[in-house]
Design a protein around this motif. Sequence first.
Motif: not given
Length: 408
Positions: A390-393, A382-387
């Motif tokens: 962005a801020s979490g990535r 979810t962190l890497l691929m969720g739309k």
Amino acid sequence: YAGKDDPTFATGEGAAWALAWFESAVPSESYVNLIPTVNGGTHESGLRAGVFEAMKSFIDHHTLLPRGVKLQQEDVCGRMSFVLSARLLDPQFQGQVKEKLNSREAVKLVSSQLRDPFEIWLNNHVEAGRAIAELSIKQALARQKSAQKVEKKKTSGVAVLPGKLSDCESEDLADNELFLVEGDSAGGSAKMARNKETQAILPLRGKVQNAWEIDPDRLFANAEIHDIAVALGVDAHKADSDVDLSGLRYGKVVIMSDADVDGAHIQTLLLTLFFRHFPKLIERGHVYVAQPPLYRVDVPAQGKKRPPRRLYALDEGELAAIRERLEKEGFKPDAIEIGRFKGLGEMNPDQLRETTMDPATRRVLPVKVRSGALQDTLKMFTLLMGKGEASGRRAWMEEKGDSVEADV
């Protein structure tokens, strides 16, 4: 064992073996230079290859094979038990405990030393040879009968297979492999390198769509995802659903992409697709990732005993280890040629077969979710691929960026 005049192998390299066939499975054991190899390796692959070729020649010579039956290695070797002791001048093992042999030359060494003596033995003991042949043919008939049952289940209402799919001839799920290949260029090389009997190729144009947040009802609107699903013969499903995998057409799905950043991205997108929409394939061990080498090392001949060799390194670490080993063997650094592959499409079919596709010499990684780590895996995807992440990535990259090995 190889003699003094052998042009390919060093004097004394070779193998000793004992073979037996049983109605039910009996454990085998193997050694390399008296070191037990409990996880087998390339010397065992060579033994099976030599036995199969000798047995096939015996069966052809005595016309024992019924019409329409095609013999495979597993038919001959499935009920075979053996003790194998191989001798190698410079064995390469997997891992520190030396439980599996990785030396590519061991396949040819053992198979070439075994085939002719075993074929001669079979023709000198025709009754025993016929008994082994009957057991092998019985296995082949049972396999074909099983494949026909699967075919009847999947013929009704099956979708038309993708035109760019180069399918395999076998219908045996246990042997069949589908390679998802990055790009048409690599796909062309893979088609020439494959074993047409058991290996299918599906080239993928560009990068597959990020499927993490795609609605399942809209999943097949993407042409590449649609072709993958149709080729596999499995519908998209949820992890907690009771899905029917009887239509699955391949026992292994191998993701094969370049050994660079773009290739890693394509791997991630395909793993996202399988983890989100085809989780049972991962759960039941059907998904693998190929590990093509990044470097080719050409080693010159070393007298009559050591012909020219070609070695492959997965990364910088393996390349350094190969250099160190060759220096110990007496090679000067400037005598060794090192080439870097820009991608799979740059390899010729023989190189691609040896390094990435041949089960005896390739390296593939099985894809599994670590025990007890399902929720952590979901959070990471979810962190890497969720739309909306962005801020979490960005925060994650700032924190973890120094630990990433990137081929920039």
